[in-house]
Motif scaffolding. Sequence first.
Motif, PDB file in Angstrom:
ATOM      1  N   TYR A   1      26.418  25.113 -52.444  1.00 18.41           N
ATOM      2  CA  TYR A   1      26.147  25.051 -53.880  1.00 18.41           C
ATOM      3  C   TYR A   1      26.439  26.406 -54.521  1.00 18.41           C
ATOM      4  CZ  TYR A   1      23.545  20.762 -52.801  1.00 18.41           C
ATOM      5  OH  TYR A   1      23.180  19.507 -52.384  1.00 18.41           O
ATOM      6  N   ASN A   2      26.685  26.384 -55.824  1.00 18.25           N
ATOM      7  CA  ASN A   2      26.774  27.651 -56.552  1.00 18.25           C
ATOM      8  C   ASN A   2      25.436  28.367 -56.548  1.00 18.25           C
ATOM      9  OD1 ASN A   2      28.668  25.706 -58.774  1.00 18.25           O
ATOM     10  ND2 ASN A   2      29.573  27.355 -57.576  1.00 18.25           N
ATOM     11  N   ILE A   3      24.360  27.587 -56.739  1.00 14.87           N
ATOM     12  CA  ILE A   3      23.031  28.172 -56.952  1.00 14.87           C
ATOM     13  C   ILE A   3      21.983  27.418 -56.140  1.00 14.87           C
ATOM     14  CG2 ILE A   3      21.231  28.648 -58.676  1.00 14.87           C
ATOM     15  CD1 ILE A   3      23.495  28.586 -60.789  1.00 14.87           C
ATOM     16  N   SER A   4      21.053  28.161 -55.590  1.00 17.31           N
ATOM     17  CA  SER A   4      19.842  27.586 -54.989  1.00 17.31           C
ATOM     18  C   SER A   4      18.646  28.031 -55.814  1.00 17.31           C
ATOM     19  CB  SER A   4      19.658  28.062 -53.538  1.00 17.31           C
ATOM     20  OG  SER A   4      20.723  27.625 -52.717  1.00 17.31           O
ATOM     21  N   ILE A   5      17.903  27.066 -56.344  1.00 20.37           N
ATOM     22  CA  ILE A   5      16.675  27.369 -57.089  1.00 20.37           C
ATOM     23  C   ILE A   5      15.511  27.274 -56.116  1.00 20.37           C
ATOM     24  CG2 ILE A   5      15.166  26.726 -59.003  1.00 20.37           C
ATOM     25  CD1 ILE A   5      17.562  25.374 -60.321  1.00 20.37           C
ATOM     26  N   VAL A   6      14.853  28.394 -55.873  1.00 22.33           N
ATOM     27  CA  VAL A   6      13.732  28.442 -54.937  1.00 22.33           C
ATOM     28  C   VAL A   6      12.429  28.393 -55.723  1.00 22.33           C
ATOM     29  CG1 VAL A   6      12.590  29.763 -53.120  1.00 22.33           C
ATOM     30  CG2 VAL A   6      15.091  29.732 -53.253  1.00 22.33           C
ATOM     31  N   ILE A   7      11.606  27.409 -55.399  1.00 28.27           N
ATOM     32  CA  ILE A   7      10.311  27.220 -56.069  1.00 28.27           C
ATOM     33  C   ILE A   7       9.221  27.259 -55.009  1.00 28.27           C
ATOM     34  CG2 ILE A   7       8.894  25.653 -57.452  1.00 28.27           C
ATOM     35  CD1 ILE A   7      11.644  24.354 -58.313  1.00 28.27           C
ATOM     36  N   VAL A   8       8.293  28.182 -55.159  1.00 31.01           N
ATOM     37  CA  VAL A   8       7.150  28.258 -54.248  1.00 31.01           C
ATOM     38  C   VAL A   8       5.966  27.555 -54.894  1.00 31.01           C
ATOM     39  CG1 VAL A   8       5.533  29.791 -53.052  1.00 31.01           C
ATOM     40  CG2 VAL A   8       7.969  30.387 -53.185  1.00 31.01           C
ATOM     41  N   ASN A   9       5.361  26.653 -54.152  1.00 34.97           N
ATOM     42  CA  ASN A   9       4.264  25.844 -54.687  1.00 34.97           C
ATOM     43  C   ASN A   9       3.009  25.993 -53.833  1.00 34.97           C
ATOM     44  OD1 ASN A   9       3.253  23.369 -56.330  1.00 34.97           O
ATOM     45  ND2 ASN A   9       2.925  22.742 -54.202  1.00 34.97           N
ATOM     46  N   TYR A  10       1.889  26.153 -54.520  1.00 36.64           N
ATOM     47  CA  TYR A  10       0.589  26.099 -53.845  1.00 36.64           C
ATOM     48  C   TYR A  10      -0.371  25.326 -54.742  1.00 36.64           C
ATOM     49  CZ  TYR A  10      -3.836  27.320 -51.689  1.00 36.64           C
ATOM     50  OH  TYR A  10      -5.074  27.244 -51.096  1.00 36.64           O
ATOM     51  N   ASN A  11      -0.678  24.105 -54.346  1.00 33.85           N
ATOM     52  CA  ASN A  11      -1.575  23.231 -55.113  1.00 33.85           C
ATOM     53  C   ASN A  11      -1.122  23.095 -56.571  1.00 33.85           C
ATOM     54  OD1 ASN A  11      -3.186  22.675 -52.901  1.00 33.85           O
ATOM     55  ND2 ASN A  11      -4.649  24.308 -53.342  1.00 33.85           N
ATOM     56  N   GLY A  12       0.178  22.936 -56.759  1.00 31.97           N
ATOM     57  CA  GLY A  12       0.729  22.835 -58.108  1.00 31.97           C
ATOM     58  C   GLY A  12       1.214  21.442 -58.461  1.00 31.97           C
ATOM     59  N   LYS A  13       0.616  20.429 -57.862  1.00 31.71           N
ATOM     60  CA  LYS A  13       1.009  19.047 -58.146  1.00 31.71           C
ATOM     61  C   LYS A  13       1.017  18.752 -59.646  1.00 31.71           C
ATOM     62  CE  LYS A  13      -0.827  14.358 -57.363  1.00 31.71           C
ATOM     63  NZ  LYS A  13      -1.912  13.595 -56.663  1.00 31.71           N
ATOM     64  N   LYS A  14       0.051  19.302 -60.377  1.00 36.91           N
ATOM     65  CA  LYS A  14      -0.070  19.021 -61.815  1.00 36.91           C
ATOM     66  C   LYS A  14       1.091  19.571 -62.627  1.00 36.91           C
ATOM     67  CE  LYS A  14      -3.118  23.050 -62.305  1.00 36.91           C
ATOM     68  NZ  LYS A  14      -4.499  23.492 -62.663  1.00 36.91           N
ATOM     69  N   TYR A  15       1.903  20.466 -62.040  1.00 36.22           N
ATOM     70  CA  TYR A  15       3.038  21.043 -62.768  1.00 36.22           C
ATOM     71  C   TYR A  15       4.363  20.353 -62.461  1.00 36.22           C
ATOM     72  CZ  TYR A  15      -0.329  24.897 -63.169  1.00 36.22           C
ATOM     73  OH  TYR A  15      -1.446  25.651 -63.401  1.00 36.22           O
ATOM     74  N   ILE A  16       4.383  19.497 -61.463  1.00 41.90           N
ATOM     75  CA  ILE A  16       5.645  18.938 -60.965  1.00 41.90           C
ATOM     76  C   ILE A  16       6.383  18.136 -62.031  1.00 41.90           C
ATOM     77  CG2 ILE A  16       6.608  17.211 -59.381  1.00 41.90           C
ATOM     78  CD1 ILE A  16       4.700  18.312 -57.230  1.00 41.90           C
ATOM     79  N   ASP A  17       5.686  17.268 -62.750  1.00 47.51           N
ATOM     80  CA  ASP A  17       6.354  16.397 -63.722  1.00 47.51           C
ATOM     81  C   ASP A  17       7.101  17.199 -64.784  1.00 47.51           C
ATOM     82  OD1 ASP A  17       5.580  14.052 -62.491  1.00 47.51           O
ATOM     83  OD2 ASP A  17       3.802  13.777 -63.729  1.00 47.51           O
ATOM     84  N   ALA A  18       6.422  18.164 -65.397  1.00 53.63           N
ATOM     85  CA  ALA A  18       7.051  18.935 -66.474  1.00 53.63           C
ATOM     86  C   ALA A  18       8.286  19.671 -65.970  1.00 53.63           C
ATOM     87  CB  ALA A  18       6.048  19.922 -67.070  1.00 53.63           C
ATOM     88  N   LEU A  19       8.187  20.268 -64.785  1.00 54.44           N
ATOM     89  CA  LEU A  19       9.298  21.046 -64.250  1.00 54.44           C
ATOM     90  C   LEU A  19      10.471  20.150 -63.869  1.00 54.44           C
ATOM     91  CD1 LEU A  19      10.634  23.612 -63.288  1.00 54.44           C
ATOM     92  CD2 LEU A  19       9.304  23.470 -61.168  1.00 54.44           C
ATOM     93  N   PHE A  20      10.208  19.114 -63.100  1.00 53.44           N
ATOM     94  CA  PHE A  20      11.315  18.283 -62.611  1.00 53.44           C
ATOM     95  C   PHE A  20      11.907  17.409 -63.708  1.00 53.44           C
ATOM     96  CE2 PHE A  20      10.043  19.950 -58.637  1.00 53.44           C
ATOM     97  CZ  PHE A  20      11.139  19.810 -57.791  1.00 53.44           C
ATOM     98  N   ASP A  21      11.115  17.019 -64.678  1.00 56.43           N
ATOM     99  CA  ASP A  21      11.677  16.307 -65.826  1.00 56.43           C
ATOM    100  C   ASP A  21      12.631  17.209 -66.601  1.00 56.43           C
ATOM    101  OD1 ASP A  21      10.302  14.029 -65.152  1.00 56.43           O
ATOM    102  OD2 ASP A  21       8.748  14.249 -66.678  1.00 56.43           O
ATOM    103  N   SER A  22      12.314  18.506 -66.651  1.00 59.59           N
ATOM    104  CA  SER A  22      13.221  19.432 -67.351  1.00 59.59           C
ATOM    105  C   SER A  22      14.506  19.644 -66.548  1.00 59.59           C
ATOM    106  CB  SER A  22      12.525  20.767 -67.632  1.00 59.59           C
ATOM    107  OG  SER A  22      12.319  21.539 -66.460  1.00 59.59           O
TER     108      SER A  22
END
Length: 399
Positions: free
Chosen positions: A3-24
């Motif tokens: 890939y041109n780019i790898s987006i690295v996301i570190v998560n710790y108990n962040g289930k409540k943020y998943i929808d907003a981020l992945f929908d974007s």
Amino acid sequence: MDYNISIVIVNYNGKKYIDALFDSFLKQDLAELTYEIVFVDNNSTDDSISYLEDNYAARFNNLKIVNSKENLGFAGGNNLGVANSSGEYIVFLNNDTKVEPDWLLQLYECIRSHNAGIVTSKLIFFYDFVKFNVQTADKFEISNRVSINGHEYKLDPKFCKNMLVYDEHSVCFGHSEFYLPLLQGSVDYDITINAIDVNQAKATQATFSLGDAAFEIGNNILLTETDVASRKLKLLQNVGSGIDSNFNGYDMGFCEEDHGQYERVYEVETTCGAAMMMKKDVFEKVGGFDNNFFMYYEDTDLAFRVKRQGMKLLYCPTAVVRHIHTGSSKEWSPFFIFHVYRNRMLFILKNYSRKIFIKEYLKFIFSISINIISKQNKEIKTAKLNSLKSFMKLLPKYL
């Protein structure tokens, strides 16, 4: 696949943020750009991984989930993510964010056109805000518990100006300001702000105003969707980072209203790890994040090592990210204080002269000693003392 780019996301108990981020992510306008998402879970206990798999895995064939069996922190988690990435460029992105449709393309074009070492995004706070002005003949107190559409919201000190903000109440003076987040977006709002002593508020002729509209204390403040659309504001969280005269890291533009005053590319002293891009080979050449930081100042330390390679650190105003800010840790909690106090010293040790380090180290020891006999909360005092103890254990590794 590369890939041109790898987006690295570190998560710790962040289930409540998943929808907003992945929908974007679904709305990204990429042209010919290709990217992968490397989602590193730091041993969460909130079913983040199963939620992500059930709701987004089928929609993202470029999603790679890395399940760490221990919490490696922001530094170690990102290092693990890079180790599992295949992109020429790496983007480090906090999990408590959502990105604008052209965000990734803007970052990519900026770093390539300027040949920069790191390019950092324009970070604004996640929600829009409305600003209230308080006019009074004398000081008076209001409750920090504000009702917004029937839900309780507690005033946040960083969004208050010319006010003394305590745990349960705030003291307003002749002219105070505070911002309330529009937590439900552009809808009608019913807001109630209460005085601790209504008689005192009346005696001081206290009024609240929202633009040219005035309200009396304790009365419902009704805003239509049209009112909200015309009065809402964006507040900046970071437009580049800096180091002050006491070697504390800070966010440029923090809590300023966004009126387009930072709409040019410019060089910054350091960068914010919440949303930044760099080449993978540069990241590996400088040694990646220092795992000993765990979280806080690890991005600053990395940026300084990149600068020592003779590479520029740039701010890109067109790469816009909305950010909750301290979504995985509570600001000024014992956990936060422990890492910030310790890591500031570790950053100074690694990046400044021995003379400066010794001076700051002695000041650090003195401040902790004073802290022990202070009247501060016991948990806070313990966190500061433990930060010193932890730093002293790490010290021999860097001497």
